[in-house]
Design a protein around this motif. Sequence first.
Motif, PDB file in Angstrom:
ATOM      1  N   GLY A   1      -0.106  -8.647   8.427  1.00 35.71           N
ATOM      2  CA  GLY A   1       0.371  -9.318   7.220  1.00 35.71           C
ATOM      3  C   GLY A   1       0.499  -8.383   6.040  1.00 35.71           C
ATOM      4  O   GLY A   1       1.507  -8.392   5.332  1.00 35.71           O
ATOM      5  N   VAL A   2      -0.507  -7.532   5.834  1.00 36.41           N
ATOM      6  CA  VAL A   2      -0.503  -6.667   4.652  1.00 36.41           C
ATOM      7  C   VAL A   2       0.515  -5.520   4.808  1.00 36.41           C
ATOM      8  O   VAL A   2       1.061  -5.025   3.831  1.00 36.41           O
ATOM      9  CB  VAL A   2      -1.937  -6.156   4.319  1.00 36.41           C
ATOM     10  N   VAL A   3       0.787  -5.129   6.040  1.00 39.43           N
ATOM     11  CA  VAL A   3       1.678  -3.995   6.292  1.00 39.43           C
ATOM     12  C   VAL A   3       3.154  -4.410   6.309  1.00 39.43           C
ATOM     13  O   VAL A   3       4.024  -3.684   5.828  1.00 39.43           O
ATOM     14  CB  VAL A   3       1.305  -3.310   7.632  1.00 39.43           C
TER      15      VAL A   3
ATOM     16  N   ALA B   1      -5.921  -0.584   1.790  1.00 35.87           N
ATOM     17  CA  ALA B   1      -5.464  -1.953   2.068  1.00 35.87           C
ATOM     18  C   ALA B   1      -5.658  -2.319   3.528  1.00 35.87           C
ATOM     19  O   ALA B   1      -6.046  -3.449   3.851  1.00 35.87           O
ATOM     20  CB  ALA B   1      -3.998  -2.092   1.683  1.00 35.87           C
ATOM     21  N   VAL B   2      -5.402  -1.350   4.413  1.00 35.80           N
ATOM     22  CA  VAL B   2      -5.580  -1.605   5.845  1.00 35.80           C
ATOM     23  C   VAL B   2      -7.061  -1.772   6.165  1.00 35.80           C
ATOM     24  O   VAL B   2      -7.461  -2.673   6.910  1.00 35.80           O
ATOM     25  CB  VAL B   2      -4.953  -0.475   6.691  1.00 35.80           C
TER      26      VAL B   2
ATOM     27  N   PRO C   1       0.835  -1.207   0.000  1.00 35.52           N
ATOM     28  CA  PRO C   1       0.000   0.000   0.000  1.00 35.52           C
ATOM     29  C   PRO C   1       0.867   1.254   0.000  1.00 35.52           C
ATOM     30  O   PRO C   1       1.826   1.342   0.769  1.00 35.52           O
ATOM     31  CB  PRO C   1      -0.758  -0.096   1.329  1.00 35.52           C
ATOM     32  N   ILE C   2       0.531   2.230  -0.841  1.00 41.00           N
ATOM     33  CA  ILE C   2       1.316   3.465  -0.954  1.00 41.00           C
ATOM     34  C   ILE C   2       1.368   4.216   0.375  1.00 41.00           C
ATOM     35  O   ILE C   2       2.413   4.741   0.753  1.00 41.00           O
ATOM     36  CB  ILE C   2       0.749   4.347  -2.086  1.00 41.00           C
ATOM     37  N   ALA C   3       0.238   4.212   1.101  1.00 45.04           N
ATOM     38  CA  ALA C   3       0.203   4.923   2.382  1.00 45.04           C
ATOM     39  C   ALA C   3       1.229   4.353   3.359  1.00 45.04           C
ATOM     40  O   ALA C   3       1.911   5.098   4.061  1.00 45.04           O
ATOM     41  CB  ALA C   3      -1.197   4.826   2.993  1.00 45.04           C
TER      42      ALA C   3
ATOM     43  N   VAL D   1      -0.429   5.617  11.106  1.00 45.83           N
ATOM     44  CA  VAL D   1      -1.298   5.703   9.934  1.00 45.83           C
ATOM     45  C   VAL D   1      -2.295   4.535   9.883  1.00 45.83           C
ATOM     46  O   VAL D   1      -3.367   4.646   9.293  1.00 45.83           O
ATOM     47  CB  VAL D   1      -0.458   5.827   8.631  1.00 45.83           C
ATOM     48  N   CYS D   2      -1.944   3.416  10.527  1.00 44.51           N
ATOM     49  CA  CYS D   2      -2.823   2.234  10.499  1.00 44.51           C
ATOM     50  C   CYS D   2      -3.898   2.219  11.591  1.00 44.51           C
ATOM     51  O   CYS D   2      -4.993   1.700  11.376  1.00 44.51           O
ATOM     52  CB  CYS D   2      -2.003   0.949  10.664  1.00 44.51           C
ATOM     53  N   ILE D   3      -3.557   2.741  12.770  1.00 45.84           N
ATOM     54  CA  ILE D   3      -4.440   2.555  13.926  1.00 45.84           C
ATOM     55  C   ILE D   3      -5.866   3.109  13.737  1.00 45.84           C
ATOM     56  O   ILE D   3      -6.832   2.396  14.013  1.00 45.84           O
ATOM     57  CB  ILE D   3      -3.767   3.089  15.218  1.00 45.84           C
TER      58      ILE D   3
END
Lengths: 190, 190
Positions: free
Chosen positions: B81-83, B58-59, A65-67, A91-93
């Motif tokens: 996994g994706v990160v 994606a997240v 993912p670009i982010a 950025v994920c939380i």
Amino acid sequence: MDEQLKKKGKVQDLFLTFLRIGAFTFGGGYAMIPLIHREMVDQKKWITEDEMMDMVAISESTPGPIAINAATFVGAHVAGKKGAVAATAGVCIPSFLIMLGLSYVLSAFESLRIVQYAFIGIRASVLVLIFFAWLGMLQQMKRSVINWILLITTVVAVEFFSVNPVAVILISFFLGIVHTLIWSGKKVKK
Amino acid sequence: MIYFTLFLEFFKVGAFSFGGGAAMLPMLEQMVEHHGWMTQEQLYNFVGVSESTPGPIAVNLSTYIGTILGGPFGALCATTGVVLPSFLIILIVAKAYRQFKENQYIGNALDMLKPVIVGLLGCATISIAANIFSGFDIQRFAGGLLTAQNGISFFVIICAGIFTIKKMHPIAIILACSGIGALLGYVILG
């Protein structure tokens, strides 16, 4: 000691900044780039304009993912490994918490007929959005015979012969390297 | 072991999707089909929801699918996994990004990958269209008949096309289309 304290502050700041970016940008990675620019280049001056451009190029040309790529890159650049962890977690939380809650809400209402009708509309709009995204990418693609062959082969292989997309990516990456090896004597352009 | 499978499958998705999720959709399609986790329709519903909530798409998608299949811990496994591939790759690349950028082999291999990614996004478009019109019957259509659901989809697609050309924001498009779908479904199908 002072240096260490400064770094710790930067790590915290990175986490909070990317938390905000994650919580308020809609539309994925590309939508985040202007925000990262404003925070990191204009306001905090932690990265330069040039580095920002490199960051975008690297994020686009590495998998994932670009982010996430952008957050990890900026974090690592500003404050090393800890910075990378802080920015990426930040950025994920928000996404993670929002989707966790939303998935319970949606699965509770999924069987309602009105929700199913809404999803008919959503699927149709997703088709249109993806179609236009595809059109945009197609316009950007260099129009050469080899590109068209690769494109059509990909579609036929994946769509009609159920070839695994991962295999297609690996093979074309490998072909690219072989191509360079063979033509390296003749000056490969770009 | 669902947690490990979720982690592994999403790790693969993270490691092989270039260009911000374009290659992700065909991979996800194969993944859910291979494991029998959900219908293609459900997957597209998830894509629609993930595009209209804040944060990296994606997240959002991995958290959503992870929660449905394995609760909060499943979500954590899928998202990690994706990160993780992005994170690790960028951590390495960030240190030597000039060499990475100017490496002829990598540069050419990435050029070779571009038409493949366009092809993969084309596949995603075809799959979604095929799914939306799965009950479509050309003979009935010629006779002027359309199943009600196909009719609604068709109408929403035209609306979404107009919205896109009018440069409406993607989230506004998804929301508007869910509303149109719900309304038409309620009126026509009851």
